[in-house]
Design a protein around this motif. Structure first.
Motif, short mmCIF file in Angstrom:
data_model
loop_
_atom_site.label_atom_id
_atom_site.label_comp_id
_atom_site.label_asym_id
_atom_site.label_seq_id
_atom_site.Cartn_x
_atom_site.Cartn_y
_atom_site.Cartn_z
N LEU A 5 -0.21 16.76 -11.27
CA LEU A 5 -0.06 18.36 -10.97
C LEU A 5 0.88 19.24 -11.88
CD1 LEU A 5 -0.43 17.91 -7.14
CD2 LEU A 5 -2.09 18.82 -8.64
N ALA A 6 2.00 18.45 -12.14
CA ALA A 6 3.01 19.21 -12.92
C ALA A 6 2.50 19.48 -14.34
CB ALA A 6 4.24 18.52 -12.94
N GLU A 7 1.92 18.40 -14.72
CA GLU A 7 1.40 18.44 -15.97
C GLU A 7 0.09 19.49 -16.14
OE1 GLU A 7 0.28 14.50 -17.27
OE2 GLU A 7 2.08 13.52 -17.67
N LYS B 265 1.32 6.45 -6.36
CA LYS B 265 0.12 7.31 -6.50
C LYS B 265 0.57 8.74 -6.37
CE LYS B 265 -3.09 4.24 -7.65
NZ LYS B 265 -3.59 4.23 -9.04
N GLU B 266 1.37 9.01 -5.25
CA GLU B 266 1.75 10.44 -5.01
C GLU B 266 2.57 10.92 -6.27
OE1 GLU B 266 3.34 10.25 -1.46
OE2 GLU B 266 1.64 10.38 -0.17
N GLU B 267 3.36 10.26 -6.69
CA GLU B 267 4.40 10.60 -7.92
C GLU B 267 3.31 10.73 -9.24
OE1 GLU B 267 7.30 7.38 -8.49
OE2 GLU B 267 8.45 7.98 -6.59
N ALA B 268 2.51 9.77 -9.33
CA ALA B 268 1.63 9.83 -10.45
C ALA B 268 0.77 11.27 -10.07
CB ALA B 268 0.89 8.84 -10.53
N LEU B 269 0.56 11.64 -9.04
CA LEU B 269 -0.42 12.78 -8.63
C LEU B 269 0.57 14.12 -8.91
CD1 LEU B 269 -3.05 14.25 -7.53
CD2 LEU B 269 -2.00 13.90 -5.32
N ALA C 46 0.63 -1.00 0.08
CA ALA C 46 0.03 -0.11 0.06
C ALA C 46 0.76 1.33 -0.15
CB ALA C 46 -0.87 -0.04 1.29
N GLU C 47 1.88 1.15 0.90
CA GLU C 47 2.88 2.37 0.74
C GLU C 47 3.70 2.61 -0.49
OE1 GLU C 47 6.66 4.05 3.32
OE2 GLU C 47 5.81 1.90 3.75
N ALA C 48 3.90 1.47 -1.11
CA ALA C 48 4.55 1.49 -2.57
C ALA C 48 3.51 2.24 -3.38
CB ALA C 48 5.10 0.23 -3.15
N ALA C 49 2.40 1.50 -3.30
CA ALA C 49 1.17 2.11 -4.35
C ALA C 49 0.70 3.73 -4.12
CB ALA C 49 -0.12 1.31 -3.95
N LEU C 50 0.99 4.03 -2.63
CA LEU C 50 0.81 5.33 -2.34
C LEU C 50 1.54 6.22 -2.74
CD1 LEU C 50 -1.03 7.52 -0.80
CD2 LEU C 50 0.31 6.84 1.28
#
Length: 197
Positions: A55-57, A47-51, A40-44
């Motif tokens: 956000l950067a995009e 997800k945060e990186e993806a987020l 879950a932490e890896a997924a989080l």
């Protein structure tokens, strides 16, 4: 009684096994929970990186949108300026056409005026030539008249001198005649006296 004891013994014998099974289950569940937490932490994190990437995009897209909006406004301004330039160009073309028509009309007037001016200039030149000839003739007449006036003055002066000389001679003659007459009168009176005596 025996049954109760058997049951009690069975329960007591099952307690360590149950505890061991419980510890195994707890350990298994703990491992599964830890693995699930790590997943879950890896997924989080993913997800945060993806987020963050989203956000950067989004930020980049907003910048691009602002740039495109500014570009559109610039194009709109350029379009309006070009449209205004086209309208002004049309007005200039219309003005140039009108100016060309006026220029042709003025050229026609100018040609007519030039022809009239040339005719008038020729007439003026002819009149000027005639006036010069007339002035030249008058100059000759003036010179002749001056010469005649000079000759006339000389003749008049001579006539005045001659008249004065003649008057002087006449006066002298009259004076002599008067004196002679006076002498004759005195002599006559003397004779008359002598005769009377």
């Amino acid at each position: 009684m025996e049954a109760a004891q058997v049951a009690q013994q069975a329960y007591e014998q099952q307690q360590p096994a149950a505890a061991s099974a419980a510890r195994w289950v707890k350990a298994k569940l703990a491992d599964q929970a830890a693995s699930a937490a790590m997943t879950a932490e890896a997924a989080l994190s993913s997800k945060e990186e993806a987020l963050q990437q989203v956000l950067a995009e989004i930020c980049e897209a907003k910048k691009t949108l602002r740039m495109e909006k500014d570009s559109v406004q610039c194009y709109q301004s350029n379009y309006e300026a070009a449209k205004l330039g086209v309208d002004q160009g049309r007005q200039v073309v219309c003005s140039l056409k009108t100016a060309a028509q006026l220029a042709k009309r003025y050229e026609h007037y100018a040609k007519n005026s030039e022809h009239s001016i040339n005719l008038a200039l020729q007439q003026k030149q002819q009149l000027l030539a005639t006036a010069r000839k007339y002035i030249k003739l008058l100059s000759k007449k003036l010179n002749i008249a001056r010469q005649e006036l000079c000759d006339t003055k000389r003749a008049a002066y001579r006539a005045l001198v001659t008249a004065a000389e003649a008057r002087r001679k006449v006066d002298e003659y009259v004076s002599r005649q008067t004196r002679q007459r006076s002498n004759n009168d005195r002599c006559h009176k003397k004779r008359e006296k002598l005769r009377s005596n």
